[in-house]
Design an enzyme around this catalytic site. Structure first.
Site: not given
Ligand code: SF4
Length: 475
Positions: A9, A38, A113-114, A256
């Site tokens: 996210c 995302g 996020n995680g 990436y």
């Protein structure tokens, strides 16, 4: 199956000096910049004098938001936003964020996020005490824990602090209460989170610094692993109770996930990729070829680095079609090969009759690489030598990406020789882990490199969290 790795996210939050429609708009533009983190769902919540309104939906930021629904969020001085790719919980609207809770101590909105690796245990514990959950997202468990802890504490910051002690895994969070905006990172600092400021002095937080210029702001610094930053009006409080001497940022952010114009842990992602390409060339000096091409998009910068170091000419090997939307109609099996060319096509003039070094950022399942090698061979490349700007991906990730099983990793099933044959290349080589760490250049003990060597900065759960979690929640 989509063959790329996915980040979970992207999050954004802003506390503006004055209440206006700009809080929601800033969030909207910032989410555009974070869209690469995302694409399944997105949402924005705005705080208008203690009342929080939100809008969220399935799809890209440009699909979910329009002038009307942005304005319906109202005039506010705080807003948080989220783009989602699920790792725990499916991609239904119930799991879209922000997650908004109405609670006896006031409203609370949260973006995450995680991946919480003890989410299942916590959920079972809370359910046994009477809790009812509405989604299969680990974020709801965090929100529930904060509201429970808020009942036992005097402030939202204290409730957040108490909650941090319960959580394992990765979490970069932004919490918006009636009066405060709180940004925090797990003590390992797996996922990035940084702080910025607008020209008029409004504070912002984002997964990546590339979000700040889009709202006329600039990057201030990273939120430290374990740090909790609370903004209320023009007062900012920094709490380092959970900070350790060093964190372990996910090394794959540089390879990436992150956008190349972002700065993470004070290090340029662009520079890291360029250097990774140079190190890759240093480690594969013996290779003889005519040109270097990069696989769009995240292999392009490493390819430039490779060319610079090796002295071989860099050229554009491919054109990528930017107009393929989410509703792309999947082809039948016999159309599949042509459809790959709709997404990516070789520039035949640049590769025909040449010995080509094809630089890619990573190989996960190998199927995409195989198709791209074939595209070059069909464009009459004489030889295709694949060089990968990171090591072999051999272990699952439990900390916020969608690789949760070794079954999906080609390097777990084949050796280099077998992979070379499988992808149809003339040779194949990877960057070493040491080379990658040196290329990125921050203190090389400050990374999570678990997916490459199986050594994680935090004990991983004994099961694949996503599968187990989804099985339990969705039956
Ligand atoms: S295991 Fe790999 S992908 Fe997961 S957080 Fe660590 S470095 Fe990143």
């Amino acid at each position: 199956m989509n063959n790329s790795l996915h980040e979970e996210c992207g999050v954004f939050g802003i506390y503006t000096k004055n209440a206006s429609l700009d809080a929601a708009r800033s969030c909207f533009f910032a989410l555009y910049s974070l869209q690469h983190r995302g694409q399944e769902s997105c949402g924005i919540a705005v705080n208008s004098a203690g009342i929080i309104k939100q809008h969220k939906g399935i799809g890209l930021v440009c699909d979910v938001f329009n002038n009307e629904n942005i304005e319906s969020l109202g005039v506010g001085n705080m807003a948080i936003g989220h783009v989602r790719y699920s790792t725990t919980g499916n991609s239904s609207i119930e799991n879209a964020q922000p997650l908004l809770i109405k609670h006896i101590k006031g409203p609370l909105a949260i973006v995450h996020n995680g991946n919480i690796t003890n989410a299942l245990e916590l959920r079972e514990k809370f359910e046994s005490l009477g809790a009812i959950f509405h989604s299969s997202s680990d974020t709801e468990i965090i929100a529930y824990a904060i509201t429970q802890n808020r009942l036992k504490t005097n402030s939202i910051e204290q409730a957040v602090k108490k909650t941090v002690k319960l959580l394992k895994g990765s979490f970069s969070l932004i919490v918006m209460s009636a009066q405060k905006l709180i940004a925090l990172r797990d003590p390992i600092g797996f996922r990035p989170l940084c702080m910025g400021v607008t020209k008029d002095g409004s504070f912002m937080f984002a997964s990546e610094s590339c979000a700040f210029p889009t709202v006329g702001g600039k990057f201030l610094r990273d939120v430290k692993p374990g740090e909790i930053i609370t903004v209320k009006g023009s007062t900012v409080k920094y709490d380092e109770t959970f900070c350790k001497s060093k964190g372990n940022i996910c090394i794959f952010e540089y390879v990436y996930f992150a956008r190349p114009d972002s700065i993470i842990e004070n290090t340029s992602v662009y520079k890291a990729r360029l250097e990774a390409g140079k190190y890759l060339a240093k480690e594969h000096k013996a290779l003889t070829a005519d040109v270097v091409v990069g696989v769009p998009d995240s292999g392009l910068i490493a390819a430039k680095g490779f060319a610079k170091q090796s002295g071989l000419p860099y050229c554009d090997g491919f054109v990528k079609n930017k107009y393929i939307g989410r509703s792309f109609i999947e082809p039948t099996q016999n159309m599949r090969e042509n459809v790959v060319k709709i997404k990516l096509n070789a520039i035949e003039q640049n590769v025909s009759g040449k010995r080509v070094v094809m630089v890619d950022d990573s190989i996960v399942r190998g199927t995409t690489c195989k198709r791209i090698v074939k595209i070059l061979k069909n464009a009459n490349a004489k030889e295709v030598h694949v060089r990968v700007a990171c090591p072999c991906f051999k272990h699952p990730c439990y900390f916020g990406t969608d690789i949760d099983s070794t079954e999906n990793l080609i390097a777990c099933k084949m050796n280099i020789e077998q992979i070379t044959k499988y992808i149809g290349a003339d040779s194949l080589g990877f960057l070493s882990l040491e080379g990658l760490k040196e290329a990125i250049g921050i203190d090389n003990t400050n990374f999570c490199v678990g997916c490459f060597n199986g050594i994680y900065p935090q004990k991983p759960p004994s099961y694949s969290n996503k599968n187990k979690f989804d099985e339990k929640i969705e039956g």
